[in-house]
Design a protein around this motif. Structure first.
Motif, PDB file in Angstrom:
ATOM      1  N   GLY A 108     -63.671  17.761 102.889  1.00  0.00           N
ATOM      2  CA  GLY A 108     -63.860  17.163 104.202  1.00  0.00           C
ATOM      3  C   GLY A 108     -65.269  17.253 104.720  1.00  0.00           C
ATOM      4  N   HIS A 109     -65.919  18.396 104.542  1.00  0.00           N
ATOM      5  CA  HIS A 109     -67.228  18.573 105.166  1.00  0.00           C
ATOM      6  C   HIS A 109     -68.310  17.771 104.466  1.00  0.00           C
ATOM      7  CE1 HIS A 109     -67.456  21.552 101.868  1.00  0.00           C
ATOM      8  NE2 HIS A 109     -68.772  21.342 101.923  1.00  0.00           N
ATOM      9  N   ILE A 123     -57.238  12.012 114.548  1.00  0.00           N
ATOM     10  CA  ILE A 123     -56.424  13.222 114.732  1.00  0.00           C
ATOM     11  C   ILE A 123     -56.223  13.502 116.218  1.00  0.00           C
ATOM     12  CG2 ILE A 123     -56.359  15.712 114.353  1.00  0.00           C
ATOM     13  CD1 ILE A 123     -57.941  15.190 111.738  1.00  0.00           C
ATOM     14  N   ALA A 124     -57.291  13.269 117.012  1.00  0.00           N
ATOM     15  CA  ALA A 124     -57.185  13.493 118.460  1.00  0.00           C
ATOM     16  C   ALA A 124     -56.162  12.546 119.070  1.00  0.00           C
ATOM     17  CB  ALA A 124     -58.554  13.303 119.123  1.00  0.00           C
ATOM     18  N   ALA A 125     -56.149  11.294 118.630  1.00  0.00           N
ATOM     19  CA  ALA A 125     -55.185  10.325 119.157  1.00  0.00           C
ATOM     20  C   ALA A 125     -53.756  10.758 118.859  1.00  0.00           C
ATOM     21  CB  ALA A 125     -55.466   8.936 118.568  1.00  0.00           C
ATOM     22  N   GLN A 126     -53.531  11.263 117.651  1.00  0.00           N
ATOM     23  CA  GLN A 126     -52.195  11.745 117.291  1.00  0.00           C
ATOM     24  C   GLN A 126     -51.816  12.961 118.139  1.00  0.00           C
ATOM     25  OE1 GLN A 126     -52.890  12.466 113.125  1.00  0.00           O
ATOM     26  NE2 GLN A 126     -52.458  10.345 112.518  1.00  0.00           N
ATOM     27  N   TYR A 127     -52.797  13.836 118.368  1.00  0.00           N
ATOM     28  CA  TYR A 127     -52.556  15.037 119.180  1.00  0.00           C
ATOM     29  C   TYR A 127     -52.183  14.653 120.610  1.00  0.00           C
ATOM     30  CZ  TYR A 127     -53.642  19.339 121.744  1.00  0.00           C
ATOM     31  OH  TYR A 127     -53.588  20.434 122.567  1.00  0.00           O
ATOM     32  N   TYR A 128     -52.969  13.764 121.201  1.00  0.00           N
ATOM     33  CA  TYR A 128     -52.695  13.344 122.575  1.00  0.00           C
ATOM     34  C   TYR A 128     -51.324  12.673 122.686  1.00  0.00           C
ATOM     35  CZ  TYR A 128     -57.649  14.083 123.844  1.00  0.00           C
ATOM     36  OH  TYR A 128     -58.888  14.616 124.104  1.00  0.00           O
ATOM     37  N   ALA A 129     -50.984  11.835 121.692  1.00  0.00           N
ATOM     38  CA  ALA A 129     -49.695  11.139 121.716  1.00  0.00           C
ATOM     39  C   ALA A 129     -48.538  12.127 121.684  1.00  0.00           C
ATOM     40  CB  ALA A 129     -49.610  10.167 120.535  1.00  0.00           C
ATOM     41  N   GLU A 130     -48.674  13.178 120.880  1.00  0.00           N
ATOM     42  CA  GLU A 130     -47.630  14.203 120.818  1.00  0.00           C
ATOM     43  C   GLU A 130     -47.516  14.958 122.136  1.00  0.00           C
ATOM     44  OE1 GLU A 130     -48.707  16.623 117.539  1.00  0.00           O
ATOM     45  OE2 GLU A 130     -48.248  15.090 116.015  1.00  0.00           O
ATOM     46  N   GLN A 131     -48.662  15.204 122.797  1.00  0.00           N
ATOM     47  CA  GLN A 131     -48.668  15.945 124.059  1.00  0.00           C
ATOM     48  C   GLN A 131     -47.994  15.182 125.191  1.00  0.00           C
ATOM     49  OE1 GLN A 131     -49.745  19.184 124.409  1.00  0.00           O
ATOM     50  NE2 GLN A 131     -49.844  18.997 122.173  1.00  0.00           N
ATOM     51  N   ARG A 174     -60.979  22.279 115.608  1.00  0.00           N
ATOM     52  CA  ARG A 174     -61.636  23.325 114.803  1.00  0.00           C
ATOM     53  C   ARG A 174     -60.724  23.760 113.663  1.00  0.00           C
ATOM     54  NH1 ARG A 174     -63.827  27.180 119.656  1.00  0.00           N
ATOM     55  NH2 ARG A 174     -65.989  26.427 119.788  1.00  0.00           N
ATOM     56  N   GLY A 175     -59.436  23.863 113.981  1.00  0.00           N
ATOM     57  CA  GLY A 175     -58.473  24.267 112.963  1.00  0.00           C
ATOM     58  C   GLY A 175     -58.329  23.234 111.856  1.00  0.00           C
ATOM     59  N   LYS A 176     -58.748  22.014 112.133  1.00  0.00           N
ATOM     60  CA  LYS A 176     -58.705  20.961 111.125  1.00  0.00           C
ATOM     61  C   LYS A 176     -60.000  20.870 110.329  1.00  0.00           C
ATOM     62  CE  LYS A 176     -54.564  19.374 112.124  1.00  0.00           C
ATOM     63  NZ  LYS A 176     -53.448  19.380 111.140  1.00  0.00           N
TER      64      LYS A 176
END
Length: 632
Positions: A108-109, A123-131, A174-176
């Protein structure tokens, strides 16, 4: 550095992703014959398609700007990606796992910057959708429900919720494996006193995607009263997000826009949702900025700007919405498509309209109603008093340069004629000539403003008389034929008041078209009138003058010889009738202009009143012509 991508994998990616499928995500393609496709080049502005794609060869070429290459070259060019970033994106789309010559599989890096930022947003979009399903997000779900959006709608548009804490998303990313530098660079996080914190907190989130479907930013709506931030907070400018180059909903709307050659531009995220759900899948919106040139480039590639292409703006009916429409009109000529504006009679936006009146009302709203140029011109014209010559002249001065920017000569002429109707100027050719004159001046690069057939500082009235701007007016030695009768009448009023009284005292100041003469008429009125003039009558008129210039004109008129050999009641009556008749004719032109502006579908009561006034004026004018001073 990441190792070089295996050559066989590059070839596999190139073969697996058809070039026409990739290009079609950015512009509309049509049959060009011989198995090729054509469209408007995305790399330079053009009016007719010179960009061709050969699906069988996997190549594209523009005969206008000479850009060309394969699928990888196209994506590199249009999305400003490196070779490896492009191959990685296409490989992900085709489900191909890439191998690298050095270092094995790509960690990844080691990926390119753009790819990393896009991945973070995905990933952020998926996170927000789950929230959005969390207990804390109840306020967000309520917000959506109150606007007619259920869970299915939220999922379709990827709507999510950002937790109210300081660094929930930051810690998650960060965990990703994302670094603090990448999170700051992406705009998802911002610097805090103890390190990066979430940029969006406690808000409803809309993912913003580019034409290719990648999430590149977010729009965040405030939900709580204690949130001191702006109502809408968008992603800041980043390497992958430029607000002037993104359109919310374009990823969902692009195929329908290309299919029907129509785009509907609305103002907000919920308006896009409302339109799509109401059966208007071509709706898009800007993201916290005015609709501009870069947005037009995106749409033009999808519309192909053929003769049937249409762009409909649905700005709010308030002052801000009208201002936005005028800004859009500034760029109108960058379209070959016809542009329209649709505003609900009660000023509701599409989201409000759907709630109040249902899906059919939204679908009906965006049916083209008013051409954008007509709306823009009416917004300008309505600021002026069109009942007076100076108002019409000032409105023409502001509106004519806008019409002059229309490049197509035939369209320019047609709009100029319509502008004449809006202004109530019966001499349409005067307006057409004025617009054409300004157009020539603009094409010549500007410079000295084109002559307005008169003093440049004063508006010009196409009736042939320069409109007064102030009682003082221009130089006070006017002796033109148009003003000679007014001058004679004033000389009579000052030297032989008994010949023009009492009729003269019923004449309004506005019946004297030259501002200096209007000023003298006002002096006579302020001195008590010409009827039964006392011995000190002239002194009183001179004392009533507002300044030395007008006072000097009073003196000049009081001593100047009257032109007639025989100065009697008949001669005085002729001057009175001529001045009054000219005033009546001017008023008739004004009323006819009002009728032209109202049109056949105007307010019936107003139409009846105006038509009645026109009839009365016409009869009075005829009486003056037939009976002379006896009709005064």
């Amino acid at each position: 550095m990441a190792g070089r991508i295996n050559d066989d994998d590059v070839k596999a990616v190139r073969d697996a992703v058809p070039i026409d499928a990739v290009v079609s995500e950015y512009l509309q393609l049509r049959n060009a014959g011989g198995g090729n496709l054509k469209g408007l080049c995305p790399f330079h502005d053009e009016k007719s398609p010179s960009f061709q794609v050969s699906p069988s060869k996997g190549l594209f070429h523009c005969f206008g700007c000479q850009e060309g290459g394969d699928t990888i070259a196209f994506v590199m060019k249009i999305d400003h990606l490196s070779f490896s970033e492009t191959v990685e994106r296409l490989a992900a789309k085709a489900g191909i796992t890439l191998r690298y010559e050095e270092g094995g599989y790509n960690p990844g890096h080691q990926r390119g910057e753009r790819t990393r930022l896009v991945d973070a947003h995905k990933i952020a979009a998926q996170y927000y959708a789950e929230q959005l399903g969390s207990a804390e997000a109840e306020i967000g779900r309520k917000f959506l429900a109150e606007r007619g959006f259920d869970q299915a709608a939220a999922e379709h548009f990827g709507v999510g919720y950002s937790p109210a804490g300081w660094d929930h998303l930051t810690r998650f990313l960060r965990g990703k494996g994302f670094t603090d530098r990448e999170l700051i660079l992406s705009g998802l996080s911002q610097d805090g006193r103890r390190g990066p914190i979430d940029r969006f907190r406690g808000r409803l989130m809309w993912p913003i995607k580019d034409v290719g479907g990648d999430v590149v930013g977010f729009g965040a709506r405030r939900l709580r009263e204690d949130d001191n931030g702006p109502k809408y907070l968008n992603t800041p400018e980043t390497p992958i997000y430029k607000k002037s180059q993104v359109l919310y909903g374009i990823d969902l709307a692009k195929k329908d826009i290309a299919k029907v050659s129509r785009a509907v531009v609305v103002e907000g995220y919920t308006d896009v949702m409302a339109c799509h759900l109401a059966g208007v899948p071509t709706a898009i919106a800007t993201c916290g900025t005015a609709f501009g040139g870069d947005h037009i480039k995106i749409l033009r590639r999808l519309l192909m700007d053929n003769g049937s292409a249409r762009v409909i703006f649905t700005f709010d009916g308030d002052a801000a919405g009208q201002k936005a429409a005028l800004r859009a009109f500034e760029d109108d000529q960058k379209f070959a498509a016809e542009t329209y504006i649709a505003i609900a009679p009660d000023g509701m936006d599409p989201c409000e309209l759907r709630l109040a009146k249902g899906d059919e009302a939204v679908a009906d709203l965006v049916e083209p109603r008013v051409p954008l140029f007509e709306f823009a011109l009416r917004q300008i014209v309505r600021r002026y008093d069109l009942e007076i010559p100076s108002g019409r002249a000032a409105a023409l001065d502001e509106a004519a340069p806008i019409v002059a920017r229309i490049k197509n000569v035939a369209s320019q002429h047609e709009v100029a004629v319509q502008l004449a109707g809006m202004l109530g100027i019966l001499d349409t050719q005067f307006v057409v000539r004025r617009v054409a004159q300004i157009a020539r001046w603009q094409r010549g690069g500007g410079g000295k403003e084109p002559d307005r057939r008169g003093d440049r500082r004063r508006p010009y009235d196409p009736a042939g008389i320069q409109a007064p701007t102030a009682p003082a007016g221009p130089a006070l030695n006017l002796r033109s034929p148009a003003h000679r009768t007014e001058r004679e009448l004033l000389k009579l009023a000052l030297q032989r008041p008994e010949l023009v009284s009492p009729a003269f005292d019923a004449y309004g100041v506005d019946e004297f078209t030259a501002p200096p003469y209007a000023a003298v008429r006002q002096c006579v009125m302020d001195a008590g009138g010409a009827t039964d003039a006392p011995a000190d009558y002239l002194d009183a008129v001179r004392e009533a003058a507002p300044d030395d210039t007008v006072r000097a004109l009073v003196t000049e008129l009081a001593v100047e010889v009257i032109f007639a050999k025989i100065v009697d009641e008949a001669y005085a009556g002729d001057q009175l009738v001529t001045v009054r008749l000219r005033a009546v004719d001017r008023r008739i032109r004004d009323v006819q202009g009002t009728l032209a502006r109202l049109g056949p579908h105007g307010d019936p009561a107003q139409l009846a009143a105006v038509q009645n006034e026109l009839w009365v004026l016409t009869q009075y004018g005829q009486s003056l012509r037939n009976h002379g001073a006896a009709a005064l």
